[in-house]
Structures are given as C-alpha cells and as structure tokens.
Design a protein around this motif. Structure first.
Motif, PDB file in Angstrom:
ATOM      1  N   ARG A   9       0.828  -1.215   0.000  1.00 50.01           N
ATOM      2  CA  ARG A   9       0.000   0.000   0.000  1.00 50.01           C
ATOM      3  C   ARG A   9       0.860   1.262   0.000  1.00 50.01           C
ATOM      4  NH1 ARG A   9      -3.448  -3.464   2.779  1.00 50.01           N
ATOM      5  NH2 ARG A   9      -2.582  -3.054   4.833  1.00 50.01           N
ATOM      6  N   GLU A  10       1.984   1.256   0.740  1.00 45.37           N
ATOM      7  CA  GLU A  10       2.904   2.403   0.741  1.00 45.37           C
ATOM      8  C   GLU A  10       3.505   2.625  -0.649  1.00 45.37           C
ATOM      9  OE1 GLU A  10       4.108   4.681   3.041  1.00 45.37           O
ATOM     10  OE2 GLU A  10       2.562   4.040   4.440  1.00 45.37           O
ATOM     11  N   ALA A  11       3.890   1.548  -1.317  1.00 46.84           N
ATOM     12  CA  ALA A  11       4.474   1.670  -2.660  1.00 46.84           C
ATOM     13  C   ALA A  11       3.442   2.199  -3.655  1.00 46.84           C
ATOM     14  CB  ALA A  11       5.035   0.324  -3.117  1.00 46.84           C
ATOM     15  N   SER A  73      -4.323   2.014 -13.491  1.00 42.29           N
ATOM     16  CA  SER A  73      -5.273   0.930 -13.247  1.00 42.29           C
ATOM     17  C   SER A  73      -4.513  -0.372 -13.022  1.00 42.29           C
ATOM     18  CB  SER A  73      -6.239   0.778 -14.427  1.00 42.29           C
ATOM     19  OG  SER A  73      -5.526   0.423 -15.602  1.00 42.29           O
ATOM     20  N   LYS A  74      -5.230  -1.369 -12.564  1.00 41.09           N
ATOM     21  CA  LYS A  74      -4.735  -2.740 -12.437  1.00 41.09           C
ATOM     22  C   LYS A  74      -3.484  -2.862 -11.568  1.00 41.09           C
ATOM     23  CE  LYS A  74      -6.623  -3.948 -16.948  1.00 41.09           C
ATOM     24  NZ  LYS A  74      -6.346  -4.458 -18.282  1.00 41.09           N
ATOM     25  N   PHE A  75      -3.438  -2.127 -10.458  1.00 40.57           N
ATOM     26  CA  PHE A  75      -2.296  -2.252  -9.548  1.00 40.57           C
ATOM     27  C   PHE A  75      -2.248  -3.650  -8.938  1.00 40.57           C
ATOM     28  CE2 PHE A  75      -2.130   2.411  -9.316  1.00 40.57           C
ATOM     29  CZ  PHE A  75      -0.755   2.614  -9.296  1.00 40.57           C
ATOM     30  N   ALA A  76      -1.060  -4.212  -8.905  1.00 39.02           N
ATOM     31  CA  ALA A  76      -0.792  -5.460  -8.190  1.00 39.02           C
ATOM     32  C   ALA A  76       0.590  -5.310  -7.578  1.00 39.02           C
ATOM     33  CB  ALA A  76      -0.832  -6.654  -9.134  1.00 39.02           C
ATOM     34  N   GLY A  77       0.781  -5.888  -6.405  1.00 40.17           N
ATOM     35  CA  GLY A  77       2.070  -5.760  -5.767  1.00 40.17           C
ATOM     36  C   GLY A  77       2.376  -6.926  -4.863  1.00 40.17           C
ATOM     37  N   VAL A  78       3.649  -7.105  -4.608  1.00 39.58           N
ATOM     38  CA  VAL A  78       4.098  -8.171  -3.722  1.00 39.58           C
ATOM     39  C   VAL A  78       5.351  -7.709  -2.982  1.00 39.58           C
ATOM     40  CG1 VAL A  78       5.484  -9.347  -5.486  1.00 39.58           C
ATOM     41  CG2 VAL A  78       4.577 -10.648  -3.562  1.00 39.58           C
ATOM     42  N   HIS A  86       7.603  -5.064  -5.267  1.00 37.52           N
ATOM     43  CA  HIS A  86       7.466  -5.028  -6.726  1.00 37.52           C
ATOM     44  C   HIS A  86       6.016  -4.713  -7.053  1.00 37.52           C
ATOM     45  CE1 HIS A  86       7.074  -7.178 -10.785  1.00 37.52           C
ATOM     46  NE2 HIS A  86       7.704  -6.040 -10.982  1.00 37.52           N
ATOM     47  N   LEU A  87       5.807  -3.668  -7.856  1.00 35.47           N
ATOM     48  CA  LEU A  87       4.474  -3.291  -8.317  1.00 35.47           C
ATOM     49  C   LEU A  87       4.377  -3.469  -9.826  1.00 35.47           C
ATOM     50  CD1 LEU A  87       3.746   0.162  -6.594  1.00 35.47           C
ATOM     51  CD2 LEU A  87       3.000  -2.117  -5.858  1.00 35.47           C
ATOM     52  N   THR A  88       3.189  -3.840 -10.287  1.00 32.71           N
ATOM     53  CA  THR A  88       2.862  -3.778 -11.707  1.00 32.71           C
ATOM     54  C   THR A  88       1.522  -3.059 -11.819  1.00 32.71           C
ATOM     55  OG1 THR A  88       1.793  -5.947 -11.670  1.00 32.71           O
ATOM     56  CG2 THR A  88       4.117  -5.885 -12.341  1.00 32.71           C
ATOM     57  N   TYR A  89       1.360  -2.328 -12.908  1.00 30.18           N
ATOM     58  CA  TYR A  89       0.111  -1.613 -13.157  1.00 30.18           C
ATOM     59  C   TYR A  89       0.116  -1.100 -14.585  1.00 30.18           C
ATOM     60  CZ  TYR A  89       2.845   2.663 -12.227  1.00 30.18           C
ATOM     61  OH  TYR A  89       3.780   3.661 -12.252  1.00 30.18           O
ATOM     62  N   SER A 102       7.586  -1.527 -11.217  1.00 30.67           N
ATOM     63  CA  SER A 102       8.396  -0.691 -10.328  1.00 30.67           C
ATOM     64  C   SER A 102       8.912  -1.500  -9.153  1.00 30.67           C
ATOM     65  CB  SER A 102       7.556   0.458  -9.743  1.00 30.67           C
ATOM     66  OG  SER A 102       7.152   1.357 -10.730  1.00 30.67           O
ATOM     67  N   LEU A 103      10.121  -1.154  -8.730  1.00 32.07           N
ATOM     68  CA  LEU A 103      10.681  -1.676  -7.488  1.00 32.07           C
ATOM     69  C   LEU A 103      10.812  -0.517  -6.512  1.00 32.07           C
ATOM     70  CD1 LEU A 103      13.500  -4.045  -8.772  1.00 32.07           C
ATOM     71  CD2 LEU A 103      11.314  -4.698  -7.748  1.00 32.07           C
ATOM     72  N   TRP A 104      10.200  -0.669  -5.350  1.00 34.24           N
ATOM     73  CA  TRP A 104      10.269   0.319  -4.284  1.00 34.24           C
ATOM     74  C   TRP A 104      11.060  -0.281  -3.138  1.00 34.24           C
ATOM     75  CZ3 TRP A 104       8.021   5.237  -3.878  1.00 34.24           C
ATOM     76  CH2 TRP A 104       7.316   5.645  -5.007  1.00 34.24           C
ATOM     77  N   ARG A 105      11.940   0.529  -2.556  1.00 36.04           N
ATOM     78  CA  ARG A 105      12.698   0.010  -1.428  1.00 36.04           C
ATOM     79  C   ARG A 105      12.674   0.982  -0.261  1.00 36.04           C
ATOM     80  NH1 ARG A 105      19.111  -0.275  -3.064  1.00 36.04           N
ATOM     81  NH2 ARG A 105      19.487   1.951  -3.269  1.00 36.04           N
ATOM     82  N   GLN A 106      12.859   0.391   0.893  1.00 32.86           N
ATOM     83  CA  GLN A 106      12.937   1.123   2.156  1.00 32.86           C
ATOM     84  C   GLN A 106      14.264   0.726   2.783  1.00 32.86           C
ATOM     85  OE1 GLN A 106      10.245  -0.155   5.283  1.00 32.86           O
ATOM     86  NE2 GLN A 106       9.895   1.976   5.869  1.00 32.86           N
TER      87      GLN A 106
END
Length: 128
Positions: A9-11, A73-78, A86-89, A102-106
């Motif tokens: 959700r943060e990503a 649209s069509k957001f999916a993440g893991v 990792h997000l796809t949309y 997209s790759l999001w990191r903390q």
C-alpha cells in the motif's frame, strides 16, 4: 496476484504521488520519492538516471495542472523481501497505454519508501 500488505500500500501510494502534477513539477517533492540510485527504462526505450529524471519531470506529461494526467489501473504488488516491493500496473495518458513495473525500497525500518527502478512498456492500440 496482489499481496495487500502495508508495504504494498505504501508503494502504491508513492506511485500515485509521482503521478500528481504538484509532485511532478517540484524537484524537491519528487526527490523525496526517488531513491538516489533510481533508474528507469521509459516507454520510449530511453534509460533515465536519478538526476536526468529530476531535471526532466517538470516538463513531462502529467506535470501541468491543466495538462494530460496519468490514469492508473490494475495495480498489483508483492513484498519480495523486507524493504523491497514489486508493483505492476497500467497507465493511460494522452490515449497511450503502458504496462509498468516498479521496485520500491525502504533502506531502514524508519525510512520512507522510494522508487528504485521503473520500467514502462507501450501497449499497442489493439491489445487487450
């Protein structure tokens, strides 16, 4: 398949902020969301670095309040690992569709999530 975790959700929230004209037109706001090691392969095939993206973003689609806006649209993440999502949309802007990854990191538990890598692939007009 989407794993609805706080990290995902943060990503997603970060991606949506990066599509906001107020963020796109402000280097200081965009800088908060882009990892210093950020790279992107855009829908054009161009490779973008952190500095190049910060410099160009205010002139790109989606940066002007009255201009074209990204329609996601069509957001999916893991959550791939602690601190890595990792997000796809998909997006549509100016009638053109793109599939995005997209790759999001903390970097630490108390650090903000930042976009580390992004890739966009154009979707041909007749594709589903």
């Amino acid at each position: 398949m989407s794993q609805e975790s706080d990290e995902v959700r943060e990503a997603i929230a970060g991606e949506l902020r990066l599509m906001d004209p107020g963020v796109r037109s402000s280097r200081s706001l965009a800088r908060q969301l882009l990892d210093p090691d950020f790279t992107e392969v855009g829908a054009s095939g161009r490779r973008w670095t952190y500095d190049e993206m910060l410099a160009a973003m205010p002139e790109m689609d989606g940066a002007a309040e009255g201009g074209p806006r990204y329609e996601p649209s069509k957001f999916a993440g893991v959550l791939l690992a602690p601190g890595l999502v990792h997000l796809t949309y998909e997006t549509t802007v100016n009638g053109e569709r793109a599939r995005r990854s997209s790759l999001w990191r903390q970097r630490s538990a108390d650090a903000a999530w930042q976009l580390y890598y992004h890739q966009a692939t154009p979707v041909p007009p007749d594709s589903v």
